[in-house]
Write a protein that holds these residues in place. Structure first.
Motif, mmCIF file in Angstrom:
data_model
loop_
_atom_site.group_PDB
_atom_site.id
_atom_site.type_symbol
_atom_site.label_atom_id
_atom_site.label_comp_id
_atom_site.label_asym_id
_atom_site.label_seq_id
_atom_site.Cartn_x
_atom_site.Cartn_y
_atom_site.Cartn_z
ATOM 1 N N PRO A 176 52.739 21.526 0.821
ATOM 2 C CA PRO A 176 53.612 21.182 -0.302
ATOM 3 C C PRO A 176 54.887 22.024 -0.262
ATOM 4 C CG PRO A 176 51.350 21.530 -1.050
ATOM 5 C CD PRO A 176 51.403 21.984 0.373
ATOM 6 N N LEU A 177 56.001 21.401 -0.603
ATOM 7 C CA LEU A 177 57.279 22.111 -0.689
ATOM 8 C C LEU A 177 57.489 22.512 -2.145
ATOM 9 C CD1 LEU A 177 60.023 23.063 0.400
ATOM 10 C CD2 LEU A 177 60.890 20.740 -0.020
ATOM 11 N N LEU A 178 57.497 23.805 -2.399
ATOM 12 C CA LEU A 178 57.729 24.316 -3.750
ATOM 13 C C LEU A 178 59.213 24.629 -3.902
ATOM 14 C CD1 LEU A 178 56.805 25.376 -6.513
ATOM 15 C CD2 LEU A 178 56.302 27.570 -5.404
ATOM 16 N N ILE A 179 59.868 23.909 -4.803
ATOM 17 C CA ILE A 179 61.302 24.066 -5.025
ATOM 18 C C ILE A 179 61.539 24.740 -6.371
ATOM 19 C CG2 ILE A 179 63.466 22.840 -5.434
ATOM 20 C CD1 ILE A 179 62.778 22.743 -2.583
ATOM 21 N N LYS A 180 62.247 25.862 -6.336
ATOM 22 C CA LYS A 180 62.649 26.544 -7.560
ATOM 23 C C LYS A 180 64.170 26.574 -7.651
ATOM 24 C CE LYS A 180 58.672 29.629 -8.257
ATOM 25 N NZ LYS A 180 58.262 31.036 -8.515
ATOM 26 N N GLY A 181 64.653 26.828 -8.847
ATOM 27 C CA GLY A 181 66.087 26.873 -9.078
ATOM 28 C C GLY A 181 66.347 26.622 -10.548
ATOM 29 N N GLU A 182 67.508 27.039 -11.014
ATOM 30 C CA GLU A 182 67.797 26.852 -12.432
ATOM 31 C C GLU A 182 67.935 25.366 -12.741
ATOM 32 O OE1 GLU A 182 72.147 27.456 -13.724
ATOM 33 O OE2 GLU A 182 71.854 29.002 -12.192
ATOM 34 N N GLY A 205 69.306 19.888 -9.179
ATOM 35 C CA GLY A 205 68.914 18.721 -8.393
ATOM 36 C C GLY A 205 67.529 18.777 -7.789
ATOM 37 N N LYS A 206 66.609 19.506 -8.416
ATOM 38 C CA LYS A 206 65.260 19.638 -7.849
ATOM 39 C C LYS A 206 64.508 18.308 -7.897
ATOM 40 C CE LYS A 206 64.058 22.961 -10.644
ATOM 41 N NZ LYS A 206 65.348 23.040 -11.396
ATOM 42 N N THR A 207 64.517 17.663 -9.054
ATOM 43 C CA THR A 207 63.812 16.392 -9.194
ATOM 44 C C THR A 207 64.473 15.313 -8.340
ATOM 45 O OG1 THR A 207 63.122 16.961 -11.445
ATOM 46 C CG2 THR A 207 63.049 14.626 -10.833
ATOM 47 N N MET A 208 65.798 15.297 -8.338
ATOM 48 C CA MET A 208 66.530 14.307 -7.551
ATOM 49 C C MET A 208 66.246 14.462 -6.060
ATOM 50 S SD MET A 208 70.618 13.447 -7.496
ATOM 51 C CE MET A 208 70.617 13.069 -9.248
ATOM 52 N N LEU A 209 65.935 15.691 -5.634
ATOM 53 C CA LEU A 209 65.621 15.916 -4.224
ATOM 54 C C LEU A 209 64.467 15.036 -3.783
ATOM 55 C CD1 LEU A 209 65.803 17.454 -1.515
ATOM 56 C CD2 LEU A 209 64.232 19.151 -2.512
ATOM 57 N N ALA A 210 63.390 15.000 -4.571
ATOM 58 C CA ALA A 210 62.230 14.183 -4.212
ATOM 59 C C ALA A 210 62.609 12.710 -4.124
ATOM 60 C CB ALA A 210 61.113 14.381 -5.244
ATOM 61 N N GLN A 224 55.564 9.763 -8.909
ATOM 62 C CA GLN A 224 56.043 10.860 -9.743
ATOM 63 C C GLN A 224 55.010 11.265 -10.784
ATOM 64 O OE1 GLN A 224 60.320 10.600 -10.886
ATOM 65 N NE2 GLN A 224 60.238 8.508 -10.119
ATOM 66 N N TRP A 225 54.738 12.552 -10.818
ATOM 67 C CA TRP A 225 53.841 13.125 -11.838
ATOM 68 C C TRP A 225 54.648 14.174 -12.596
ATOM 69 C CZ3 TRP A 225 48.879 16.504 -10.762
ATOM 70 C CH2 TRP A 225 48.203 16.704 -11.975
ATOM 71 N N HIS A 226 55.100 13.795 -13.788
ATOM 72 C CA HIS A 226 55.903 14.702 -14.609
ATOM 73 C C HIS A 226 54.968 15.514 -15.508
ATOM 74 C CE1 HIS A 226 59.613 12.874 -13.234
ATOM 75 N NE2 HIS A 226 59.101 11.672 -13.491
ATOM 76 N N VAL A 227 54.945 16.810 -15.288
ATOM 77 C CA VAL A 227 54.005 17.700 -15.970
ATOM 78 C C VAL A 227 54.560 18.115 -17.328
ATOM 79 C CG1 VAL A 227 52.800 19.912 -15.830
ATOM 80 C CG2 VAL A 227 53.126 18.521 -13.764
ATOM 81 N N LYS A 228 53.677 18.124 -18.323
ATOM 82 C CA LYS A 228 54.025 18.594 -19.664
ATOM 83 C C LYS A 228 53.167 19.813 -20.009
ATOM 84 C CE LYS A 228 55.073 13.868 -21.171
ATOM 85 N NZ LYS A 228 54.765 12.787 -22.153
ATOM 86 N N SER A 229 53.449 20.413 -21.151
ATOM 87 C CA SER A 229 52.697 21.612 -21.554
ATOM 88 C C SER A 229 51.229 21.295 -21.802
ATOM 89 C CB SER A 229 53.321 22.232 -22.810
ATOM 90 O OG SER A 229 53.331 21.298 -23.881
ATOM 91 N N ASP A 261 48.419 2.754 1.031
ATOM 92 C CA ASP A 261 48.214 2.279 2.402
ATOM 93 C C ASP A 261 49.253 2.822 3.369
ATOM 94 O OD1 ASP A 261 45.939 0.784 1.787
ATOM 95 O OD2 ASP A 261 47.152 -0.924 1.114
ATOM 96 N N GLU A 262 50.298 3.432 2.835
ATOM 97 C CA GLU A 262 51.339 4.032 3.664
ATOM 98 C C GLU A 262 51.627 5.440 3.130
ATOM 99 O OE1 GLU A 262 53.151 2.779 0.017
ATOM 100 O OE2 GLU A 262 51.880 1.667 1.414
ATOM 101 N N GLN A 263 52.269 6.264 3.943
ATOM 102 C CA GLN A 263 52.610 7.611 3.489
ATOM 103 C C GLN A 263 53.650 7.529 2.374
ATOM 104 O OE1 GLN A 263 54.593 10.264 6.292
ATOM 105 N NE2 GLN A 263 53.449 12.020 5.495
ATOM 106 N N VAL A 264 53.429 8.317 1.328
ATOM 107 C CA VAL A 264 54.342 8.327 0.188
ATOM 108 C C VAL A 264 54.837 9.750 -0.042
ATOM 109 C CG1 VAL A 264 53.156 6.378 -0.896
ATOM 110 C CG2 VAL A 264 52.514 8.725 -1.522
ATOM 111 N N VAL A 265 55.853 9.865 -0.882
ATOM 112 C CA VAL A 265 56.318 11.170 -1.362
ATOM 113 C C VAL A 265 55.749 11.361 -2.756
ATOM 114 C CG1 VAL A 265 58.315 12.573 -2.018
ATOM 115 C CG2 VAL A 265 58.438 11.102 -0.001
ATOM 116 N N LEU A 266 55.030 12.471 -2.962
ATOM 117 C CA LEU A 266 54.439 12.775 -4.269
ATOM 118 C C LEU A 266 55.223 13.901 -4.910
ATOM 119 C CD1 LEU A 266 52.229 12.662 -6.471
ATOM 120 C CD2 LEU A 266 50.871 14.219 -5.041
ATOM 121 N N LEU A 267 55.804 13.633 -6.072
ATOM 122 C CA LEU A 267 56.533 14.645 -6.831
ATOM 123 C C LEU A 267 55.661 15.162 -7.967
ATOM 124 C CD1 LEU A 267 59.061 16.213 -7.841
ATOM 125 C CD2 LEU A 267 59.697 14.128 -9.100
ATOM 126 N N ILE A 268 55.407 16.478 -7.967
ATOM 127 C CA ILE A 268 54.753 17.135 -9.100
ATOM 128 C C ILE A 268 55.862 17.937 -9.779
ATOM 129 C CG2 ILE A 268 52.910 18.673 -9.859
ATOM 130 C CD1 ILE A 268 51.405 18.061 -7.300
#
Length: 283
Positions: free
Chosen positions: A28-34, A38-43, A56-61, A109-116
């Motif tokens: 997994p690629l862990l992206i940090k930054g203020e 553009g962290k979310t847009m990167l995915a 896309q899995w958008h995490v909440k509290s 059925d195909e490789q996907v990009v998973l955004l957490i």
């Protein structure tokens, strides 16, 4: 299969290297930054660049790790068993299993990009609860007795705003990259993507004000790239005088149309005090 940025996303060389290294290592690629870098847009752009679907899995509290795998709706099953309508096979527990985003990515059925997205919003145990699944690319469904294995290992991008520290065990399994705030040259390239026909003089004057504002000590929230883009849109509006920046009051620390850049009253008050002190020092 290499990520090299897109026409809509200016990726620095370091960021391109990080994305491709994570793909090569199958980590997994862990992206940090203020916020606003553009962290979310990167995915989104990685998926677009590589021709893959984005999950896309958008995490909440309140988000729990289990929700990313699956949820068993025991309440609905109990209700259906009491009603006994015959519309649903109550004996088949699978009818009451709701697949989560990890399951969706694993079953593709195909490789996907998973955004957490924004993993640091959740409870501190959230990352630890996903260690096994992200490591072995499988998980067990206790209610049905089946093991869900990834058909194709997804490219996983995890974002964090650094609101809380992530566990060491989780960090060891990731490839890490911190997105530095864009410098002036990179910011000009980003602006060109959004507004290709914008006047150079306006960009230069706006960037002067923007980067000067970001250096003000004590700001609760420094303006981000997305806020600069919004501000420029206002400055280009037909209803805004062309000389609003050129002829602005140099003794004032508050930029024109500041509502696009400043997002809380404390920062506005701080700049008002600085402007007052500046005028007083000159008198």
């Amino acid at each position: 299969m290499k990520f090299q940025g897109t026409e809509q996303y200016i990726a620095t060389d370091d960021l391109q290297i990080a994305v491709n290294a994570a793909i090569t290592l199958q980590r997994p690629l862990l992206i940090k930054g203020e916020p606003g870098t553009g962290k979310t847009m990167l995915a989104e752009q990685v998926a677009d660049s590589l021709g893959m679907r984005l999950v896309q899995w958008h995490v909440k509290s309140t988000t729990k790790a289990q929700q990313g795998l699956y949820e068993y709706d025991a309440v609905s099953r109990l209700r259906d068993s009491q009603l006994a309508t015959g519309d649903v096979d109550v004996g088949n527990i699978g009818n009451y299993i709701r697949q989560g985003k990890l399951w969706e990515a694993f079953a593709a059925d195909e490789q996907v990009v998973l955004l957490i997205d924004e993993i640091d919003k959740a409870d501190i145990e959230f990352p630890n609860d996903l260690l096994q699944e992200l490591d072995k690319m499988e998980f067990f469904v206790y209610e049905t007795g089946e093991t869900i294995k990834a058909k194709h290992r997804p490219i996983i991008i995890i974002t964090s705003n650094n609101e809380k520290e992530l566990p060491d065990a989780f960090l060891r399994r990731c490839f890490f990259h911190f997105i530095n705030f864009p410098d002036r040259n990179t910011m000009q390239e980003i602006i060109k993507v959004h507004y290709p026909d914008i006047q150079k003089n306006l960009v230069n004057e706006a960037l002067e004000v923007f980067f000067e504002l970001r250096t003000v000590a004590g700001l609760k929230k420094r303006p981000s790239t997305s806020e600069l883009i919004d501000w420029l849109k206002l400055l280009m509006s037909d209803d805004i005088p062309e000389n609003i920046l050129k002829d602005r009051d140099q003794s004032s620390a508050i930029p024109p149309l500041y509502g696009a850049l400043l997002k809380n009253e404390q920062d506005v008050s701080l700049l008002e005090r600085l402007a007052f002190m500046h005028r007083r020092a000159k008198s």
